[in-house]
Design an enzyme around this catalytic site. Structure first.
Site, mmCIF file in Angstrom:
data_model
loop_
_atom_site.group_PDB
_atom_site.id
_atom_site.type_symbol
_atom_site.label_atom_id
_atom_site.label_comp_id
_atom_site.label_asym_id
_atom_site.label_seq_id
_atom_site.Cartn_x
_atom_site.Cartn_y
_atom_site.Cartn_z
ATOM 1 N N TYR A 56 0.935 -1.197 -0.010
ATOM 2 C CA TYR A 56 0.107 0.064 0.081
ATOM 3 C C TYR A 56 0.637 1.278 -0.143
ATOM 4 O O TYR A 56 1.975 1.211 0.726
ATOM 5 C CB TYR A 56 -1.156 -0.058 1.239
ATOM 6 C CG TYR A 56 -1.920 -1.167 1.307
ATOM 7 C CD1 TYR A 56 -2.765 -1.219 0.070
ATOM 8 C CD2 TYR A 56 -2.006 -2.093 2.158
ATOM 9 C CE1 TYR A 56 -4.023 -2.506 0.370
ATOM 10 C CE2 TYR A 56 -2.915 -3.050 2.509
ATOM 11 C CZ TYR A 56 -3.893 -3.217 1.485
ATOM 12 O OH TYR A 56 -4.594 -4.136 1.535
ATOM 13 N N PHE B 78 -1.673 -7.194 1.618
ATOM 14 C CA PHE B 78 -3.127 -7.140 1.915
ATOM 15 C C PHE B 78 -3.385 -6.506 3.270
ATOM 16 O O PHE B 78 -4.563 -6.062 3.750
ATOM 17 C CB PHE B 78 -3.922 -8.213 1.681
ATOM 18 C CG PHE B 78 -4.210 -8.722 0.117
ATOM 19 C CD1 PHE B 78 -4.989 -8.003 -0.775
ATOM 20 C CD2 PHE B 78 -3.302 -9.657 -0.481
ATOM 21 C CE1 PHE B 78 -4.929 -8.393 -2.345
ATOM 22 C CE2 PHE B 78 -3.503 -10.124 -1.796
ATOM 23 C CZ PHE B 78 -4.274 -9.425 -2.602
ATOM 24 N N HIS C 96 -8.967 -11.019 -8.597
ATOM 25 C CA HIS C 96 -8.446 -9.989 -7.641
ATOM 26 C C HIS C 96 -9.453 -9.563 -6.802
ATOM 27 O O HIS C 96 -10.582 -9.508 -7.479
ATOM 28 C CB HIS C 96 -7.513 -8.815 -8.164
ATOM 29 C CG HIS C 96 -6.728 -8.207 -7.217
ATOM 30 N ND1 HIS C 96 -7.233 -7.296 -6.558
ATOM 31 C CD2 HIS C 96 -5.403 -8.466 -6.922
ATOM 32 C CE1 HIS C 96 -6.338 -6.813 -5.569
ATOM 33 N NE2 HIS C 96 -5.094 -7.598 -5.916
#
Length: 221
Positions: A67, A78, A187
């Protein structure tokens, strides 16, 4: 080169750390952290390995980039630290887990609890410049993480590989599906998930069934 990574991984990957590409990657990463905000924090770059030693690894989930927003990345694909809002992809992962195995939606998006049970949460690139997705691609990280996958997939222990989206599926194309369980799906990002192929994939119950079959403890998703 002395790389600060968990000892079992350091032993398994020792040859990679002496290769020219890794030396060039190290120089690049140091320059990026010196130049401006870069994620995750330096001490967390190899966090996925720290929480999941080689011999404990049972499941591998492949992500792409960390991120790139403030406070989100902490070295596990994640995952976000305690108290950070769950990104949409992670929220969709939790919805599929709820529908698949009945686990209630968790308040925390910190997946260290998975890593401690043997889930290697591996991004293809382990660093990124703030607010610039993909900024550290093609600098050497992909070569390193390919080596990680080859090394662990080449061991005798059967593993579960979860490949979500076309990028992860291409990266994991060389994994021997005769030796390991390879689970592919769309995804979990809203754009992809809402087109179909994510919800209802039942990867989490299928992974646990495979682990039971091979006399391994299930993951508490």
């Amino acid at each position: 080169m002395d790389v600060k990574i968990e000892n079992s991984w350091k032993e398994l990957l020792a040859g990679e750390f002496e290769k020219p590409y890794f030396e060039a990657l190290t120089r690049f990463v140091k320059e990026e952290y010196a130049a401006g905000p870069t994620y995750p924090p330096g001490k967390c770059i190899f966090n996925a390995f720290a929480h999941c030693p080689v011999d404990k690894t049972k499941v591998v989930i492949l992500g792409q980039d960390p991120y790139h927003g403030p406070g989100q990345a902490h070295g596990l694909c994640f995952s976000v630290p305690e108290g950070v809002e769950q990104p949409p992809s992670l929220a969709n992962i939790f919805k599929e887990i709820r529908d698949d195995v009945g686990t209630p939606l968790p308040a925390s998006g910190n997946l260290e609890r998975w890593a401690r049970q043997g889930v290697l949460l591996l991004n293809a690139t382990l660093t990124v410049r703030a607010r610039q997705a993909g900024s550290h691609q093609n600098k050497g990280w992909e070569t390193f993480t390919d080596a990680v996958i080859r090394a662990i997939a080449g061991r005798d222990k059967p593993l579960v590989f979860m490949l979500w989206g076309s990028y992860a599926q291409r990266k994991g194309a060389f994994i021997d599906a005769g030796r390991h369980l390879v689970l592919a799906a769309a995804h979990p990002s809203p754009l992809a998930a809402n087109r179909g192929g994510w919800f209802g994939n039942r990867h989490f119950s299928r992974a646990n069934a495979y682990l039971r079959e091979h006399r391994e403890e299930e993951i508490r998703w």
